[in-house]
Structure formats: C-alpha cells, structure tokens
Motif scaffolding. Structure first.
Motif, PDB file in Angstrom:
ATOM      1  N   ARG A  67       0.825  -1.213   0.000  1.00 40.80           N
ATOM      2  CA  ARG A  67       0.000   0.000   0.000  1.00 40.80           C
ATOM      3  C   ARG A  67       0.858   1.261   0.000  1.00 40.80           C
ATOM      4  N   THR A  68       1.885   1.246  -0.795  1.00 43.54           N
ATOM      5  CA  THR A  68       2.764   2.414  -0.881  1.00 43.54           C
ATOM      6  C   THR A  68       2.971   2.776  -2.345  1.00 43.54           C
ATOM      7  N   ILE A  69       3.503   3.947  -2.560  1.00 41.59           N
ATOM      8  CA  ILE A  69       3.834   4.398  -3.911  1.00 41.59           C
ATOM      9  C   ILE A  69       5.343   4.324  -4.051  1.00 41.59           C
ATOM     10  N   PRO A  70       5.829   3.667  -5.112  1.00 45.47           N
ATOM     11  CA  PRO A  70       7.284   3.563  -5.299  1.00 45.47           C
ATOM     12  C   PRO A  70       7.946   4.936  -5.375  1.00 45.47           C
ATOM     13  N   HIS A  71       9.161   5.003  -4.862  1.00 43.84           N
ATOM     14  CA  HIS A  71       9.932   6.242  -4.816  1.00 43.84           C
ATOM     15  C   HIS A  71      10.046   6.893  -6.194  1.00 43.84           C
TER      16      HIS A  71
END
Length: 93
Positions: A67-71
């Motif tokens: 549940r994260t957005i890639p850097h």
C-alpha cells in the motif's frame, strides 16, 4: 555519568510497576531493550513514544501489503509539479 544520565537512571529506577510494564511492552514492540528505549520515553513521554512506535508498525504493515507508492513514481510526480509551477530564473547581466 553526566547529570542528565544520572537523572534518567534515577527516573528509570523510580518507575512504578505499571510504568515499568508499559516500558517493557513498548520496548518489545520496538524490538529494543527497555533501557535503550528509556531515554526517548523520558524525554518525550510514554504517549508520544507509543504513538511513534505504532506509526512505525503501521508503516511497516503498509509496505508489506504493497500500500505504498514507489519512490520513482513519487519523484516523477514531484518533477512534473515543479515543471508546471516553477518558472526558471532569468539570467541577469
């Protein structure tokens, strides 16, 4: 031992059984010893440290669940925003 360390050590020794149990529980969650966590608790208080540890655990769960957005995506979006809203400096002289 300086006076700050002495005060911390005295405060740790004077903890009630309930506070000592809370410190041990928080240390276990943070995967550190109670003695290593104590300076942070002494400085910021149990509630703030508990909130910080829980936020770390929640973040780890979000990362594990994807549940994260890639850097790279975040940086690309930031560049697009800057390019759309920031004017280049004019050269003088």
């Amino acid at each position: 031992m300086n006076s700050r360390q002495k005060k911390q050590a005295e405060a740790l020794a004077a903890l009630s059984a309930a506070d000592r149990a809370r410190l041990e529980r928080l240390a276990a969650l943070a995967q550190v010893t109670a003695e290593n966590l104590w300076p942070e608790v002494w400085q910021y208080g149990f509630d703030d440290v508990e909130e910080s540890i829980q936020a770390d655990l929640d973040a780890d769960a979000d990362i594990a669940a994807g549940r994260t957005i890639p850097h790279d995506e975040v940086m690309a979006q930031a560049r697009r925003i800057l390019e759309a809203h920031v004017k280049p400096k004019r050269k003088t002289g």
